[in-house]
Design a protein around this motif. Structure first.
Motif, PDB file in Angstrom:
ATOM      1  N   GLN A  56      25.622  46.224  24.595  1.00 19.28           N
ATOM      2  CA  GLN A  56      26.579  46.496  25.675  1.00 19.28           C
ATOM      3  C   GLN A  56      26.801  45.253  26.537  1.00 19.28           C
ATOM      4  O   GLN A  56      27.919  44.982  26.971  1.00 19.28           O
ATOM      5  N   THR A  57      25.742  44.507  26.789  1.00 19.61           N
ATOM      6  CA  THR A  57      25.878  43.274  27.571  1.00 19.61           C
ATOM      7  C   THR A  57      26.667  42.233  26.796  1.00 19.61           C
ATOM      8  O   THR A  57      27.490  41.522  27.382  1.00 19.61           O
ATOM      9  N   GLU A  58      26.445  42.137  25.488  1.00 22.50           N
ATOM     10  CA  GLU A  58      27.236  41.205  24.677  1.00 22.50           C
ATOM     11  C   GLU A  58      28.726  41.531  24.799  1.00 22.50           C
ATOM     12  O   GLU A  58      29.559  40.633  24.957  1.00 22.50           O
ATOM     13  N   ALA A  59      29.071  42.825  24.732  1.00 19.56           N
ATOM     14  CA  ALA A  59      30.477  43.241  24.861  1.00 19.56           C
ATOM     15  C   ALA A  59      31.011  42.936  26.262  1.00 19.56           C
ATOM     16  O   ALA A  59      32.151  42.481  26.411  1.00 19.56           O
ATOM     17  N   ALA A  60      30.194  43.174  27.294  1.00 19.94           N
ATOM     18  CA  ALA A  60      30.615  42.903  28.673  1.00 19.94           C
ATOM     19  C   ALA A  60      30.866  41.405  28.881  1.00 19.94           C
ATOM     20  O   ALA A  60      31.862  41.009  29.493  1.00 19.94           O
ATOM     21  N   VAL A  61      29.972  40.574  28.356  1.00 20.40           N
ATOM     22  CA  VAL A  61      30.136  39.120  28.496  1.00 20.40           C
ATOM     23  C   VAL A  61      31.380  38.648  27.735  1.00 20.40           C
ATOM     24  O   VAL A  61      32.135  37.804  28.228  1.00 20.40           O
ATOM     25  N   ALA A  62      31.617  39.201  26.559  1.00 16.90           N
ATOM     26  CA  ALA A  62      32.824  38.838  25.796  1.00 16.90           C
ATOM     27  C   ALA A  62      34.079  39.174  26.591  1.00 16.90           C
ATOM     28  O   ALA A  62      35.032  38.385  26.632  1.00 16.90           O
ATOM     29  N   GLN A  63      34.083  40.341  27.252  1.00 18.71           N
ATOM     30  CA  GLN A  63      35.229  40.727  28.077  1.00 18.71           C
ATOM     31  C   GLN A  63      35.372  39.789  29.276  1.00 18.71           C
ATOM     32  O   GLN A  63      36.464  39.294  29.566  1.00 18.71           O
ATOM     33  N   MET A  64      34.272  39.541  29.972  1.00 15.59           N
ATOM     34  CA  MET A  64      34.334  38.675  31.157  1.00 15.59           C
ATOM     35  C   MET A  64      34.746  37.253  30.791  1.00 15.59           C
ATOM     36  O   MET A  64      35.425  36.580  31.576  1.00 15.59           O
ATOM     37  N   ALA A  65      34.376  36.781  29.606  1.00 20.91           N
ATOM     38  CA  ALA A  65      34.742  35.428  29.172  1.00 20.91           C
ATOM     39  C   ALA A  65      36.260  35.272  29.060  1.00 20.91           C
ATOM     40  O   ALA A  65      36.782  34.167  29.239  1.00 20.91           O
ATOM     41  N   ARG A  66      36.947  36.369  28.787  1.00 21.01           N
ATOM     42  CA  ARG A  66      38.419  36.328  28.702  1.00 21.01           C
ATOM     43  C   ARG A  66      39.084  36.382  30.081  1.00 21.01           C
ATOM     44  O   ARG A  66      40.281  36.147  30.198  1.00 21.01           O
ATOM     45  N   GLU A  67      38.319  36.687  31.113  1.00 17.54           N
ATOM     46  CA  GLU A  67      38.859  36.846  32.468  1.00 17.54           C
ATOM     47  C   GLU A  67      38.680  35.553  33.269  1.00 17.54           C
ATOM     48  O   GLU A  67      37.952  35.490  34.241  1.00 17.54           O
ATOM     49  N   ASP A  68      39.382  34.497  32.833  1.00 10.26           N
ATOM     50  CA  ASP A  68      39.205  33.175  33.434  1.00 10.26           C
ATOM     51  C   ASP A  68      40.396  32.722  34.272  1.00 10.26           C
ATOM     52  O   ASP A  68      40.456  31.586  34.719  1.00 10.26           O
ATOM     53  N   ARG A  69      41.365  33.631  34.498  1.00 11.07           N
ATOM     54  CA  ARG A  69      42.551  33.299  35.289  1.00 11.07           C
ATOM     55  C   ARG A  69      43.176  34.568  35.831  1.00 11.07           C
ATOM     56  O   ARG A  69      42.914  35.659  35.336  1.00 11.07           O
ATOM     57  N   LEU A  70      44.001  34.397  36.825  1.00 11.76           N
ATOM     58  CA  LEU A  70      44.792  35.499  37.372  1.00 11.76           C
ATOM     59  C   LEU A  70      46.255  35.156  37.115  1.00 11.76           C
ATOM     60  O   LEU A  70      46.830  34.306  37.793  1.00 11.76           O
ATOM     61  N   ALA A  71      46.832  35.800  36.095  1.00  8.65           N
ATOM     62  CA  ALA A  71      48.215  35.508  35.721  1.00  8.65           C
ATOM     63  C   ALA A  71      49.190  36.511  36.322  1.00  8.65           C
ATOM     64  O   ALA A  71      50.373  36.221  36.452  1.00  8.65           O
ATOM     65  N   GLY A  72      48.696  37.696  36.684  1.00  2.86           N
ATOM     66  CA  GLY A  72      49.581  38.704  37.232  1.00  2.86           C
ATOM     67  C   GLY A  72      48.814  39.874  37.802  1.00  2.86           C
ATOM     68  O   GLY A  72      47.587  39.973  37.681  1.00  2.86           O
ATOM     69  N   GLU A  73      49.549  40.751  38.409  1.00  6.18           N
ATOM     70  CA  GLU A  73      48.995  41.951  39.034  1.00  6.18           C
ATOM     71  C   GLU A  73      48.121  42.713  38.038  1.00  6.18           C
ATOM     72  O   GLU A  73      48.496  42.897  36.880  1.00  6.18           O
TER      73      GLU A  73
END
Length: 186
Positions: A48-65
């Motif tokens: 579950q942590t591996e999946a959470a880290v993979a998701q968070m790794a994609r969250e490196d910018r704010l492009a929109g609402e």
């Protein structure tokens, strides 16, 4: 659009996107019942942590609402991930955002969460041009409430039994700070 230059440096920390190499450090706190107590999730397995880290790794910018910026909080002196901070862009029209954080209890009481969350406020107000940023916490999580207050946020709401989480009703505090208030304190 906000994509900071990484790493972001504070007095004692580096804030940067997550990588697969961070899984061990993140699992060290996500598996702890003490941490999961105030979260919507139960203590996490390694998978579950591996999946959470993979998701968070994609969250490196704010492009929109609706986007979330999730950053690893790394101690500059030993290159270990001690927690995570987030900035969510809720509304473009109303220029609203939300700050969040989760830290390894081994590093509580050192001001690291305050230092990292303060940087997320700066990114929201100065980098994204937000008008208002909120922070939410479980009403029984006094440490989190005090952190939001140290950030200069005021408690605006106490929602009683407003969420059913893990089979129990949970009350929540909502804090907020306006850009003008933030600038007066900076």
């Amino acid at each position: 659009m906000l994509r900071p230059a990484y790493p972001i440096r504070t007095a004692r920390l580096l804030l940067r996107p997550f990588t697969r190499a961070d899984v061990g450090d993140v699992w060290a706190y996500q598996r702890q019942p003490e941490v999961a107590r105030y979260m919507s999730w139960e203590p996490r397995t390694l998978a579950q942590t591996e999946a959470a880290v993979a998701q968070m790794a994609r969250e490196d910018r704010l492009a929109g609402e609706g986007d979330c910026l999730s950053l690893a909080v790394v101690r500059a002196d030993d290159d270990r991930v001690v927690g995570q901070v987030e900035l969510v862009w809720h509304s473009t029209t109303s220029r609203q955002g939300e700050v969040g954080y989760v830290f390894n209890p081994d590093h509580h009481g050192q001001g690291l969460a305050t230092e990292a969350a303060r940087e997320m406020l700066r990114l929201g107000f100065d980098g994204l041009g937000l008008h208002r940023i909120v922070g939410r916490c479980h009403a029984e999580n006094g440490a989190s409430a005090r952190l939001l207050e140290r950030l200069g946020m005021r408690r605006e709401a106490h929602f009683v039994d407003n969420e059913l989480v893990k089979g129990a009703w949970r009350s929540q505090f909502v804090y907020a700070v306006l850009a003008a208030e933030y600038r007066l304190r900076s």
